[in-house]
Design a protein around this motif. Structure first.
Motif, mmCIF file in Angstrom:
data_model
loop_
_atom_site.group_PDB
_atom_site.id
_atom_site.type_symbol
_atom_site.label_atom_id
_atom_site.label_comp_id
_atom_site.label_asym_id
_atom_site.label_seq_id
_atom_site.Cartn_x
_atom_site.Cartn_y
_atom_site.Cartn_z
ATOM 1 N N THR A 54 0.817 -1.221 0.000
ATOM 2 C CA THR A 54 0.000 0.000 0.000
ATOM 3 C C THR A 54 0.849 1.269 0.000
ATOM 4 O O THR A 54 0.318 2.363 0.067
ATOM 5 N N GLN A 55 2.178 1.072 -0.082
ATOM 6 C CA GLN A 55 3.041 2.229 0.135
ATOM 7 C C GLN A 55 2.842 3.332 -0.910
ATOM 8 O O GLN A 55 2.737 4.515 -0.564
ATOM 9 N N VAL A 56 2.727 2.932 -2.191
ATOM 10 C CA VAL A 56 2.652 3.950 -3.244
ATOM 11 C C VAL A 56 1.386 4.816 -3.130
ATOM 12 O O VAL A 56 1.495 6.043 -3.054
ATOM 13 N N PRO A 57 0.186 4.225 -3.094
ATOM 14 C CA PRO A 57 -0.987 5.105 -2.956
ATOM 15 C C PRO A 57 -0.982 5.890 -1.653
ATOM 16 O O PRO A 57 -1.442 7.044 -1.613
ATOM 17 N N LEU A 58 -0.420 5.295 -0.596
ATOM 18 C CA LEU A 58 -0.354 5.990 0.687
ATOM 19 C C LEU A 58 0.482 7.266 0.556
ATOM 20 O O LEU A 58 0.072 8.352 0.972
ATOM 21 N N LEU A 59 1.672 7.126 -0.065
ATOM 22 C CA LEU A 59 2.547 8.279 -0.213
ATOM 23 C C LEU A 59 1.945 9.309 -1.163
ATOM 24 O O LEU A 59 2.038 10.510 -0.926
ATOM 25 N N MET A 60 1.313 8.837 -2.233
ATOM 26 C CA MET A 60 0.716 9.765 -3.190
ATOM 27 C C MET A 60 -0.402 10.564 -2.520
ATOM 28 O O MET A 60 -0.505 11.786 -2.675
ATOM 29 N N LEU A 61 -1.238 9.860 -1.765
ATOM 30 C CA LEU A 61 -2.365 10.515 -1.096
ATOM 31 C C LEU A 61 -1.866 11.575 -0.109
ATOM 32 O O LEU A 61 -2.340 12.713 -0.094
ATOM 33 N N GLY A 62 -0.860 11.174 0.689
ATOM 34 C CA GLY A 62 -0.291 12.116 1.646
ATOM 35 C C GLY A 62 0.358 13.294 0.943
ATOM 36 O O GLY A 62 0.239 14.441 1.369
ATOM 37 N N GLY A 63 1.053 13.007 -0.183
ATOM 38 C CA GLY A 63 1.730 14.061 -0.934
ATOM 39 C C GLY A 63 0.732 15.059 -1.502
ATOM 40 O O GLY A 63 0.940 16.272 -1.428
ATOM 41 N N ILE A 64 -0.357 14.543 -2.065
ATOM 42 C CA ILE A 64 -1.384 15.432 -2.644
ATOM 43 C C ILE A 64 -1.945 16.344 -1.556
ATOM 44 O O ILE A 64 -2.063 17.558 -1.732
ATOM 45 N N THR A 65 -2.270 15.743 -0.411
ATOM 46 C CA THR A 65 -2.872 16.537 0.669
ATOM 47 C C THR A 65 -1.922 17.627 1.158
ATOM 48 O O THR A 65 -2.317 18.784 1.311
ATOM 49 N N THR A 66 -0.642 17.282 1.370
ATOM 50 C CA THR A 66 0.285 18.304 1.887
ATOM 51 C C THR A 66 0.509 19.397 0.856
ATOM 52 O O THR A 66 0.563 20.586 1.203
ATOM 53 N N ALA A 67 0.600 19.008 -0.435
ATOM 54 C CA ALA A 67 0.792 20.027 -1.470
ATOM 55 C C ALA A 67 -0.413 20.962 -1.512
ATOM 56 O O ALA A 67 -0.262 22.183 -1.607
ATOM 57 N N VAL A 68 -1.606 20.391 -1.427
ATOM 58 C CA VAL A 68 -2.830 21.197 -1.475
ATOM 59 C C VAL A 68 -2.882 22.168 -0.297
ATOM 60 O O VAL A 68 -3.170 23.353 -0.456
ATOM 61 N N ILE A 69 -2.540 21.658 0.902
ATOM 62 C CA ILE A 69 -2.577 22.526 2.087
ATOM 63 C C ILE A 69 -1.553 23.650 1.957
ATOM 64 O O ILE A 69 -1.775 24.776 2.395
#
Lengths: 218, 210
Positions: free
Chosen positions: A187-202
């Protein structure tokens, strides 16, 4: 800033604030799907991650238009814009208040709704993690749509059209994370992508939202 | 001491220049009343001074963090009580006490009432009490006495006088007598912008897209 957060939370809880509206909507969507799809466990379990995420998106969308519209109508947005707080901070606090009243209840309640959709046992922890990581991005992106439509009468539909396409990456990786978790895959890839999207958006979107409000207040 | 000075200012509404060539100064301890017919640009001028919209031309100078703006609407949250509304603005502006403002605007008996159950005049008094808790020296007020009765207009006039006595300044746009005869009056009619074909400044229609 904290005063703004506590004011917005207070307003959400009091009469007409809409607290719990998103959650009730989520419940109805999730309950309606088995009626439409049929009671076969196999199909429901397979589409459950997507349905849960889609339900969250729509529930979140439901309360977006009131983020700035109510403050605009009663004149407090003008006053906040002239107050000694940066508008970017106002946007961030409003997004946080929206997340606490809409996103957080979804995160907490989603496992219960997962049962209605025959979600696989292994997927529950990933369901909570993906919603916890992804829903803040929904609220912050929502402030951008709300800021663009703030002066418009009945801008709710336009707001949905503006915001839903922006939700696509979060939806893809959020649902993918649950699906992989359910099937026991990495699950590492979607986990990192999801976290990355959220931090970039914030990090970026509050500036865009504040700029949109400044233009709309002219 | 000059609290606010405006030099050769031109302001626009909806992309059209409404006022031009406007210059005035406002000293500490003084009040200035803006007058002029409907649509002359009083509200637009005040919003420009408050920084809500850019000026088309000219300059505005004032000390930083010195202005408190109050528009047509009071910015009250109808489900919050009088105290909660004022407390919020006090903490936004970093001032500590709302007690003086409650007394001065005669809101003492209404503190626990939600703003939605106040009358129009009481809401206006609460909106003016918000100015007192900002602690800012320059007040920029748009039609401050609308829906106030005679007693409340007198309360307002007293509050403005006390503010001026403490070294503050006030700029007010109104049609109604404010009960402050010592305030200077500036008629905006001579500053009405000329159409571009008569040599006036032309506004940018697409300003929102720049």
């Amino acid at each position: 800033m904290l005063a703004l957060l506590s004011r917005d939370l207070k307003l959400a809880i009091r009469a007409g604030g809409g607290f719990g509206l998103g959650l009730a909507f989520f419940l109805i969507v999730v309950t309606l799907v088995p009626f439409g799809v049929g009671p076969e466990g196999g199909i429901l379990a397979r589409i459950a991650p997507g349905i849960l995420w889609l339900g969250s998106l729509l529930a979140c969308l439901l309360s977006l238009d009131r983020i700035f519209a109510l403050d605009f109508e009663d004149g407090s947005l003008d006053l906040l814009a002239t107050a000694p707080v940066p508008l970017e901070g106002v946007v961030t606090m409003k997004a946080l208040a929206h997340w606490i009243t809409t996103g957080l209840p979804l995160v907490v309640a989603a496992p219960v709704f997962g049962v209605l959709l025959h979600l696989e046992g292994a997927a529950y922890q990933w369901l909570v993690i993906s919603l916890l990581l992804g829903t803040p991005a929904l609220s912050v992106l929502g402030t951008f749509g709300a800021a663009l439509t703030v002066g418009l009468k009945r801008g709710g539909l336009l707001l949905s059209l503006l915001v839903l396409p922006l939700y696509v990456p979060t939806l893809i990786f959020g649902a993918e994370l649950i699906r992989r978790g359910a099937e026991g895959m990495a699950t590492q890839v979607p986990l990192l992508m999801l976290g990355g999207i959220t931090t970039a958006v914030i990090a970026v979107v509050p500036f865009a939202s504040a700029a949109a409000i400044r233009v709309n207040l002219r | 001491m000059t609290m606010l000075s405006v030099d050769n200012l031109a302001v626009t509404r909806g992309g059209l220049a409404v006022l031009e060539g406007l210059s005035f100064g406002l000293d500490a301890g003084h009040a200035l009343v803006l007058r002029g017919p409907n649509g002359i640009g009083k509200t637009t001028l005040l919003r420009t001074l408050a920084g809500l919209q850019p000026a088309l031309h000219g300059s505005i100078s004032m000390p930083p963090e010195s202005m408190a703006y109050a528009g047509h609407s009071d910015g009250l949250k109808s489900t919050l009580t009088v105290t909660e509304n004022l407390d919020f603005w006090a903490s936004v502006y970093g001032t500590d006490s709302i007690e003086g403002a409650l007394d001065r605007m005669n809101l003492r008996g209404l503190t626990e009432r939600p703003a939605m159950s106040l009358s129009a005049g009481q809401k206006r008094r609460l909106g003016l009490a918000r100015l007192l808790v900002t602690g800012r020296p320059v007040w920029v007020l748009d039609e401050p006495t609308v829906s106030l009765d005679a007693a409340s207009v007198a309360l307002f006039a007293d509050a403005v006088r006390a503010h001026l006595a403490q070294g503050g300044a006030a700029l007010m746009a109104t049609h109604i007598d404010l009960g402050i005869p010592e305030a200077a009056i500036l008629d905006l009619a001579p500053f009405k912008a000329k159409p571009p074909e008569q040599g006036g400044i032309s506004g940018a229609f697409d300003e929102a897209f720049i």
